[in-house]
Design a protein around this motif. Structure first.
Motif, PDB file in Angstrom:
ATOM      1  N   LYS B  69       0.919  -1.313  -0.016  1.00  0.00           N
ATOM      2  CA  LYS B  69       0.110   0.050  -0.049  1.00  0.00           C
ATOM      3  C   LYS B  69       0.918   1.198  -0.036  1.00  0.00           C
ATOM      4  N   GLY B  70       0.623   2.080  -0.878  1.00  0.00           N
ATOM      5  CA  GLY B  70       1.390   3.272  -1.215  1.00  0.00           C
ATOM      6  C   GLY B  70       2.601   3.423  -1.896  1.00  0.00           C
ATOM      7  N   GLU B  71       2.926   2.055  -2.360  1.00  0.00           N
ATOM      8  CA  GLU B  71       4.322   1.964  -3.114  1.00  0.00           C
ATOM      9  C   GLU B  71       4.299   3.031  -4.238  1.00  0.00           C
ATOM     10  N   THR B  72       3.052   2.972  -5.118  1.00  0.00           N
ATOM     11  CA  THR B  72       3.014   4.127  -6.114  1.00  0.00           C
ATOM     12  C   THR B  72       2.783   5.594  -5.913  1.00  0.00           C
ATOM     13  N   SER B  73       1.609   5.303  -4.961  1.00  0.00           N
ATOM     14  CA  SER B  73       0.929   6.813  -4.347  1.00  0.00           C
ATOM     15  C   SER B  73       1.893   7.567  -3.419  1.00  0.00           C
ATOM     16  N   GLY B  74       2.640   6.688  -2.732  1.00  0.00           N
ATOM     17  CA  GLY B  74       3.182   7.408  -1.599  1.00  0.00           C
ATOM     18  C   GLY B  74       2.218   7.561  -0.363  1.00  0.00           C
ATOM     19  N   HIS B  75       0.960   7.009  -0.565  1.00  0.00           N
ATOM     20  CA  HIS B  75       0.048   6.844   0.655  1.00  0.00           C
ATOM     21  C   HIS B  75       0.213   5.686   1.309  1.00  0.00           C
ATOM     22  N   GLN B  76       1.344   5.662   2.188  1.00  0.00           N
ATOM     23  CA  GLN B  76       1.784   4.424   2.822  1.00  0.00           C
ATOM     24  C   GLN B  76       0.692   3.841   3.912  1.00  0.00           C
ATOM     25  N   GLN B  77       0.659   2.727   4.544  1.00  0.00           N
ATOM     26  CA  GLN B  77       0.001   2.355   5.965  1.00  0.00           C
ATOM     27  C   GLN B  77       1.087   1.772   6.655  1.00  0.00           C
ATOM     28  N   TRP B  78       1.562   2.459   7.747  1.00  0.00           N
ATOM     29  CA  TRP B  78       2.494   2.038   8.633  1.00  0.00           C
ATOM     30  C   TRP B  78       1.922   1.406   9.701  1.00  0.00           C
ATOM     31  N   VAL B  79       2.316   0.384   9.949  1.00  0.00           N
ATOM     32  CA  VAL B  79       1.584  -0.822  10.792  1.00  0.00           C
ATOM     33  C   VAL B  79       1.627  -0.284  12.354  1.00  0.00           C
ATOM     34  N   LYS B  80       0.729  -0.340  13.076  1.00  0.00           N
ATOM     35  CA  LYS B  80       0.750   0.011  14.590  1.00  0.00           C
ATOM     36  C   LYS B  80       0.521  -1.577  15.437  1.00  0.00           C
ATOM     37  N   SER B  81      -0.423  -2.243  14.778  1.00  0.00           N
ATOM     38  CA  SER B  81      -0.613  -3.400  15.485  1.00  0.00           C
ATOM     39  C   SER B  81      -1.406  -4.265  14.682  1.00  0.00           C
ATOM     40  N   VAL B  82      -1.478  -5.464  14.879  1.00  0.00           N
ATOM     41  CA  VAL B  82      -2.445  -6.323  13.950  1.00  0.00           C
ATOM     42  C   VAL B  82      -2.909  -7.536  15.001  1.00  0.00           C
ATOM     43  N   ALA B  83      -4.353  -7.653  14.708  1.00  0.00           N
ATOM     44  CA  ALA B  83      -5.061  -8.743  15.498  1.00  0.00           C
ATOM     45  C   ALA B  83      -5.872  -9.558  14.497  1.00  0.00           C
ATOM     46  N   LEU B  84      -5.838 -10.897  14.885  1.00  0.00           N
ATOM     47  CA  LEU B  84      -6.762 -11.762  14.052  1.00  0.00           C
ATOM     48  C   LEU B  84      -7.975 -11.887  15.121  1.00  0.00           C
ATOM     49  N   ASP B  85      -9.299 -12.135  14.079  1.00  0.00           N
ATOM     50  CA  ASP B  85     -10.374 -12.204  14.931  1.00  0.00           C
ATOM     51  C   ASP B  85     -10.624 -13.658  15.463  1.00  0.00           C
ATOM     52  N   CYS B  86     -11.711 -13.837  16.263  1.00  0.00           N
ATOM     53  CA  CYS B  86     -12.161 -14.945  17.174  1.00  0.00           C
ATOM     54  C   CYS B  86     -11.914 -16.362  16.317  1.00  0.00           C
ATOM     55  N   ASP B  87     -12.368 -16.144  15.143  1.00  0.00           N
ATOM     56  CA  ASP B  87     -12.504 -17.262  14.453  1.00  0.00           C
ATOM     57  C   ASP B  87     -11.470 -17.484  13.197  1.00  0.00           C
ATOM     58  N   GLY B  88     -10.475 -16.571  13.284  1.00  0.00           N
ATOM     59  CA  GLY B  88      -9.434 -16.779  12.320  1.00  0.00           C
ATOM     60  C   GLY B  88      -9.419 -16.450  10.840  1.00  0.00           C
ATOM     61  N   ASP B  89     -10.750 -15.595  10.701  1.00  0.00           N
ATOM     62  CA  ASP B  89     -10.801 -15.540   9.295  1.00  0.00           C
ATOM     63  C   ASP B  89     -10.918 -13.956   8.716  1.00  0.00           C
ATOM     64  N   THR B  90     -10.634 -13.035   9.721  1.00  0.00           N
ATOM     65  CA  THR B  90     -10.161 -11.526   9.269  1.00  0.00           C
ATOM     66  C   THR B  90      -9.186 -11.104  10.198  1.00  0.00           C
ATOM     67  N   VAL B  91      -8.402 -10.226   9.641  1.00  0.00           N
ATOM     68  CA  VAL B  91      -7.396  -9.350  10.489  1.00  0.00           C
ATOM     69  C   VAL B  91      -7.976  -7.895  10.508  1.00  0.00           C
ATOM     70  N   LEU B  92      -7.437  -7.277  11.600  1.00  0.00           N
ATOM     71  CA  LEU B  92      -7.573  -6.118  11.787  1.00  0.00           C
ATOM     72  C   LEU B  92      -6.220  -5.154  11.880  1.00  0.00           C
TER      73      LEU B  92
END
Lengths: 142, 142
Positions: B69-92
Motif C-alpha cells: 500500500k502506497g508503493e506508487t501513490s506514496g500513501h503508505q500504511q505504517w503498521v501499529k498493530s495487527v489482530a486476528l479475529d476470534c474465528d481466524g478469518d479476518t485481520v484488523l
C-alpha cells in the motif's frame, strides 16, 4: 454465482460486487468509540434488512441462514449508518452495540487475537508536521 | 484451495481460515482516530510481510499480485498493530495512514458511499444507563 431472492433496492444492488457465494464482507464499527467490533458477511437481502429494520442482519456462512445479530444473545447492533466502499465490495455499518459483539463474550472479535508485529515508522518529513506525500499518483484500484 | 508459498510463522498460519482463493479480509483502521480506511485482502504471505516490514501488504485480486500500500501513490500504511479475529478469518490492522487511503483520493474508501438507512433505536431500558442485555446467552459462532 449464488443469489438468493432479495428486496434490496435495485439501484443499490447494481453497485454491489459479490463473491461467488453472493456475499460481501460487512465491517461493524461502534459509532461513537470507533471500535471495530466484528466482520460479518451479507448478501443483498441481509443488506436490505440491515438498511430497513434498524438492526444488523448477516448471512451465516456456517449455518447458511440469515442471522439477526443479538436475536438470541440480546447483544443487538442498532444501525446508525451504512456505507458502501468505493468499489462496491464491502460495507461499513456504524452501530450501537449492546454488550459484547463477540460470541466469546469479548467486546470485539479482535480483543484476544493480537499478533506480533513490527511497528512501522514513517520517515521524519522534511517539513515538520508534513502529512501528505511529497509527490506520486493515486494507487491503482485494488 | 489456492495457497501460494509463504514464510508466515506456522503457528499463525494454523490459526487462519481462508476462502477458496486462500484469502481473508483485512480491515485497515487509522490507529488514533479510529477511522475505518479500507478493506483489502491478504493471503499468508501478505500477512507475513505486513507483520514483519512495518508496512501493509495486500493481495490484489484484480491484478493477482502483492501490493504494498502506497508503493506508487506514496500513501503508505505504517503498521501499529495487527489482530486476528476470534474465528481466524479476518485481520484488523491498525495503521498510520499517510494521505488518502482510497484510490479516488478520499481519505477512506467509505467516504462517498453512504446508503439510506433506517436508524435503529435501542428500547429505553428500565434502569437508566443500563447497557447490558437483561438476560440471554451468547450468540452462536458465525
Amino acid at each position: 454465482m449464488t443469489r438468493r431472492p432479495s428486496n434490496l433496492d435495485p439501484a443499490i444492488a447494481a453497485r454491489l460486487k459479490r463473491d461467488e457465494h453472493g456475499l460481501f464482507p460487512a465491517v461493524a464499527q461502534q459509532y461513537d468509540t470507533g471500535e471495530v467490533l466484528m466482520v460479518g458477511w451479507m448478501d443483498d437481502e441481509a443488506l436490505h434488512r440491515t438498511l430497513t429494520t434498524g438492526r444488523c442482519t448477516y448471512w451465516s456462512r456456517s449455518r447458511q441462514e440469515y442471522w439477526v445479530k443479538g436475536e438470541t444473545s440480546g447483544h443487538q447492533q442498532w444501525v446508525k449508518s451504512v456505507a458502501l466502499d468505493c468499489d462496491g465490495d464491502t460495507v461499513l455499518v456504524k452501530v450501537d452495540q449492546i454488550g459484547a459483539a463477540c460470541h466469546t463474550g469479548d467486546r470485539t472479535c479482535f480483543d484476544a487475537g493480537q499478533l506480533p508485529a513490527v511497528v512501522g515508522e514513517p520517515p521524519t518529513p522534511v517539513g515538520a508536521g508534513e502529512r501528505q506525500p511529497a509527490s506520486g499518483t493515486a494507487d491503482a484500484a485494488p
